[in-house]
Design a protein around this motif. Structure first.
Motif, PDB file in Angstrom:
ATOM      1  N   MET A   1       0.827  -1.199   0.000  1.00 36.57           N
ATOM      2  CA  MET A   1       0.000   0.000   0.000  1.00 36.57           C
ATOM      3  C   MET A   1       0.871   1.263   0.000  1.00 36.57           C
ATOM      4  N   THR A   2       0.566   2.195  -0.875  1.00 38.51           N
ATOM      5  CA  THR A   2       1.291   3.453  -0.922  1.00 38.51           C
ATOM      6  C   THR A   2       0.793   4.363   0.198  1.00 38.51           C
ATOM      7  N   MET A   3       1.716   4.901   0.979  1.00 40.10           N
ATOM      8  CA  MET A   3       1.349   5.751   2.104  1.00 40.10           C
ATOM      9  C   MET A   3       1.088   7.174   1.617  1.00 40.10           C
TER      10      MET A   3
ATOM     11  N   TYR B   1      -2.059   7.600  10.640  1.00 40.21           N
ATOM     12  CA  TYR B   1      -2.223   6.180  10.326  1.00 40.21           C
ATOM     13  C   TYR B   1      -1.049   5.329  10.790  1.00 40.21           C
ATOM     14  N   PRO B   2       0.205   5.746  10.581  1.00 37.94           N
ATOM     15  CA  PRO B   2       1.318   4.900  11.034  1.00 37.94           C
ATOM     16  C   PRO B   2       1.275   4.617  12.532  1.00 37.94           C
TER      17      PRO B   2
ATOM     18  N   PHE C   1       6.806   3.752   7.724  1.00 40.90           N
ATOM     19  CA  PHE C   1       5.526   4.374   7.396  1.00 40.90           C
ATOM     20  C   PHE C   1       5.559   5.877   7.663  1.00 40.90           C
ATOM     21  N   LEU C   2       6.111   6.264   8.810  1.00 36.00           N
ATOM     22  CA  LEU C   2       6.181   7.686   9.136  1.00 36.00           C
ATOM     23  C   LEU C   2       7.081   8.436   8.157  1.00 36.00           C
TER      24      LEU C   2
ATOM     25  N   LYS D   1      14.361   8.334   7.659  1.00 34.99           N
ATOM     26  CA  LYS D   1      14.129   7.434   8.790  1.00 34.99           C
ATOM     27  C   LYS D   1      14.901   7.889  10.020  1.00 34.99           C
ATOM     28  N   GLN D   2      16.088   8.440   9.830  1.00 33.91           N
ATOM     29  CA  GLN D   2      16.883   8.878  10.973  1.00 33.91           C
ATOM     30  C   GLN D   2      16.234  10.063  11.678  1.00 33.91           C
TER      31      GLN D   2
END
Length: 302
Positions: free
Chosen positions: A160-162, A169-170, A232-233, A241-242
């Protein structure tokens, strides 16, 4: 993961540990006697002994670290088996999603499950009311049923594309999948009254969920995992991500300190939470699956 990325992950974990005043602990010796009791308890509840293996070991570590402060040994055994069932589900659901997707309905109907380990899990849920206050055990059960549903949700939303607009949602999916209400409420023995700790539930859940995300990030990133909250976030926000990891650290430390403030008038509940925090960090340090020894975190405290 490159060396620079490993270093920034290590720095984030150190910031987290310093923020909650917890040194990275030594590995907790594996409690073979406790394992034997948990093994017997799981088999008695229907878990085939030939399939327990590595799944129970993780539950034993959780029961003997994060919840070592609980006075009732049988409660700690139940939590260990509960955790082992969760680890089993996480490991096998891709091979048998149908059995997992049927769990809640069969639980409601008191019908046999499609997997004997799920029968064991169902029995554990039925026994929670024998160990905790009724409101507390009800929340534990509904939290667990949501966690099982989240596995099916994860399966059905693969790829699923976020959307950038999917704010919340995440974290919603993370809370749903983590059974964090249950793991928070496990902290407090049934002798404690609800007003002594219930107001900490939401903030303690943030600490538990974020803490796991922070301490498991190194292993998950090495394995190339993308179906997790950090990924996800990052996809939803456009941040790296960091950066997300550092934000989770900030929120975890803030939540931890908020819990301490709320529990300050209740010394016994405060002591229970502090004991849990130390044990929770000890669980991650002792569980080889997280590979935290590779980051040499202990050297900063020695």
């Amino acid at each position: 993961m490159g060396q620079t990325q490993s270093q920034t992950t290590r720095d984030a974990i150190i910031t987290f540990l310093e923020g909650i005043s917890q040194p990275f602990p030594p590995v907790t010796p594996f409690d073979k006697e406790f394992y034997a009791e948990c093994h017997a308890g799981a088999v008695r509840r229907g878990w085939p002994p030939e399939t327990i293996g590595k799944h129970l070991a993780g539950g034993v570590v959780m029961g003997s670290t994060g919840y070592a402060h609980l006075p009732n040994r049988s409660t700690r055994i139940l939590i260990a088996i509960y955790t082992a069932c969760g680890i089993y589900l996480d490991d096998v659901f891709h091979q048998d999603i149908e059995a997992v997707s049927q769990f809640n309905q069969r639980f409601f109907e008191h019908a046999p499950q499609a997997d004997p380990v799920l029968d064991c899990f169902a029995q554990v849920l039925l026994e929670l009311g024998d160990h905790f206050e009724r409101v507390v055990s009800n929340i534990m059960v509904t939290s667990t049923l949501n966690a099982v549903t989240a596995l099916t949700l994860e399966y059905k939303t693969q790829g699923m594309t976020m959307s950038p607009g999917a704010i919340g949602y995440p974290t919603f999916s993370r809370v749903m999948s983590g059974a964090s209400e249950a793991y928070t409420l496990f902290i407090f023995p049934p002798s404690f009254t609800l007003p002594a700790f219930l107001q900490t539930l939401q903030q303690a859940m943030i600490f538990i969920n974020n803490g796991n995300d922070i301490l498991s990030f190194y292993k998950e990133d090495l394995d190339g995992e993308s179906v997790n909250r950090v990924s996800f976030l990052a996809a939803q926000s456009g941040k790296t991500k960091q950066v997300i990891l550092r934000e989770l650290v900030e929120d975890a430390v803030k939540a931890h300190n908020n819990v301490l403030t709320v529990l300050a008038p209740h010394p016994e509940a405060l002591a229970a939470f502090r004991a849990f925090v130390a044990g929770y960090i000890g669980f991650h340090a002792s569980a080889t699956r997280y590979r935290l020894e590779e980051l040499k975190l202990r050297s900063v405290d020695e």
